[in-house]
Design an enzyme around this catalytic site. Structure first.
Site, short mmCIF file in Angstrom:
data_model
loop_
_atom_site.label_atom_id
_atom_site.label_comp_id
_atom_site.label_asym_id
_atom_site.label_seq_id
_atom_site.Cartn_x
_atom_site.Cartn_y
_atom_site.Cartn_z
CG PHE A 104 -2.23 0.71 1.30
CD1 PHE A 104 -3.07 0.82 0.03
CD2 PHE A 104 -2.08 1.94 1.94
CE1 PHE A 104 -3.96 1.61 0.12
CE2 PHE A 104 -3.14 2.94 2.06
CZ PHE A 104 -4.17 2.94 1.12
CE LYS A 106 2.71 9.07 7.32
NZ LYS A 106 2.07 7.79 7.23
CE LYS A 120 -1.11 11.72 1.85
NZ LYS A 120 -1.69 13.20 2.40
CG ASP A 121 -3.75 4.98 4.74
OD1 ASP A 121 -3.82 5.50 3.76
OD2 ASP A 121 -4.88 4.19 4.99
NE ARG A 122 1.46 2.49 13.57
CZ ARG A 122 1.25 2.22 14.85
NH1 ARG A 122 0.19 2.22 15.67
NH2 ARG A 122 2.43 1.67 15.45
#
Length: 361
Positions: free
Chosen positions: A26, A49, A78-80
């Site tokens: 992802f 990240k 943003k997604d972890r």
């Protein structure tokens, strides 16, 4: 209504798939179109990240630079559990870099599998504010698909030409939907009080998550009703419309021209994000929405949003999936596409796969 219980316009062809087995499954790239001045008191950092959420990275940047958290800016969360590329800014009036490198500073604050990579530094005369970017680009891998794999191509062609329902994704509601449960308790407390709502600065972020979950749940319920009756991508009498690719909304008569523009995906019907303000939807659209909003299940959320002063806005019912490409390799599927800010890639996946398995969802 949470995303996993919402009506879908068609049966997803894949029964199941594995998703987010690793961060590289992802990948999110923030698309920020801005020309940096090369001077000024704001240091802009382009960062990759991995397995970290945006707010935590911003907190580390503030500690690294020795500045208050308010002096660190970013455009979007943003997604972890992903690899994400995005910009941050730090206000440094002296234009003096910290003594220690970012890489060395963050080592002590990261766990195994977590990473912060500094790609680029530049100076600019303005802080990076929330919502500055317009799109996010996604590269997604779904593994071990089961079901009618041969039908996936046709479904993806359908998505590419006609979009998907613009639901809020499960991320909006927190782990196991707990933000929505908290929202009900939060609004019940507010409605019981005779005092006006005064946001506490220390609790502003927490309150914001609950308010956002409430508005999103109501919108999902309204959209779900339109999906169930087959009108999420059709014009109803009294609809408020959104011009594709913009924040522009307008109300117009239900003419053949309007119907044609909706069919061509030039404009989209909308539903309200509830709050204070004059509703612009009328006629059949208004009646359909009010039937649901008057339900006792939603009264606490509706009244609570008015009590705390949330502003009424409109959100399109349809989400266009831009630049969609895909490649199948055995029982794996790789997708790439671009979405406007504030929309959710997991909603696109839900239109392809009935149930996806992830250790993070």
């Amino acid at each position: 209504m949470r995303p996993t219980t919402l009506p879908l316009p068609w049966q997803p062809p894949a029964l199941s798939a594995d998703f987010k087995r690793m961060p590289e499954d992802f990948i999110v790239t923030e698309m920020l179109d801005i020309e940096h001045s090369g001077s000024g008191e704001h240091l802009w950092l382009h960062i990759t990240k991995i397995n970290l959420n945006t707010a935590y990275v911003a907190k580390l940047l503030a500690a690294w630079a020795g500045v208050p958290a308010r002096d660190v800016g970013y455009s979007g969360l943003k997604d972890r559990h992903a690899v994400t590329h995005q910009w941050f800014s730090i206000r440094l009036p002296s234009q003096t870099m910290p003594d220690i490198s970012l890489e060395n500073f963050t080592k002590a604050h990261l766990n195994d599998g977590e990473s912060i990579i500094l790609n680029k530094l530049t100076w600019h005369n303005r802080k990076l504010n929330r919502g500055t970017h317009k799109y996010n680009h996604f590269a997604i891998r779904l593994c071990h698909l089961e079901g009618d794999i041969s039908a996936i191509d046709e479904t993806l062609k359908r998505i590419k030409s006609g979009g998907v329902p613009n639901y809020f994704g499960e991320q909006r509601f927190g782990i196991e939907g707990k933000n929505l449960d908290k929202a009900y308790r939060f609004f019940e407390k507010q409605l019981m009080s005779n005092q006006p709502y005064r946001p506490n600065k220390k609790l502003a972020e927490k309150d914001g998550l609950m308010i956002s979950a409430a508005r999103s749940a109501l919108f999902n319920a309204l959209l779900g009703k339109r999906v169930a009756d087959g009108t999420w991508n059709q014009a109803l009498l009294g609809d408020v419309f959104n011009l594709e690719g913009t924040g522009s909304i307008f109300q117009d008569a239900l003419t053949d021209e309007i119907k044609s523009r909706v069919k061509q995906c030039d404009i989209h019907p909308t539903a309200p994000l509830m709050g204070i303000g004059d509703r612009r939807d009328r006629g059949a659209a208004r009646a359909l929405y009010d039937t649901l909003l008057d339900d006792d299940r939603y009264q606490t959320l509706c009244q609570g949003l008015i009590k705390i002063g949330a502003k009424l806005t409109y959100r399109p019912l349809r989400l266009m999936v831009h630049d969609l490409t895909w490649e199948r390799s055995g029982d794996d599927l790789c997708l790439e596409f671009r979405l406007p800010k504030g929309t959710f890639a997991t909603v696109v996946i839900r239109m392809i796969v009935q149930e996806y398995h992830s250790k993070h969802t």
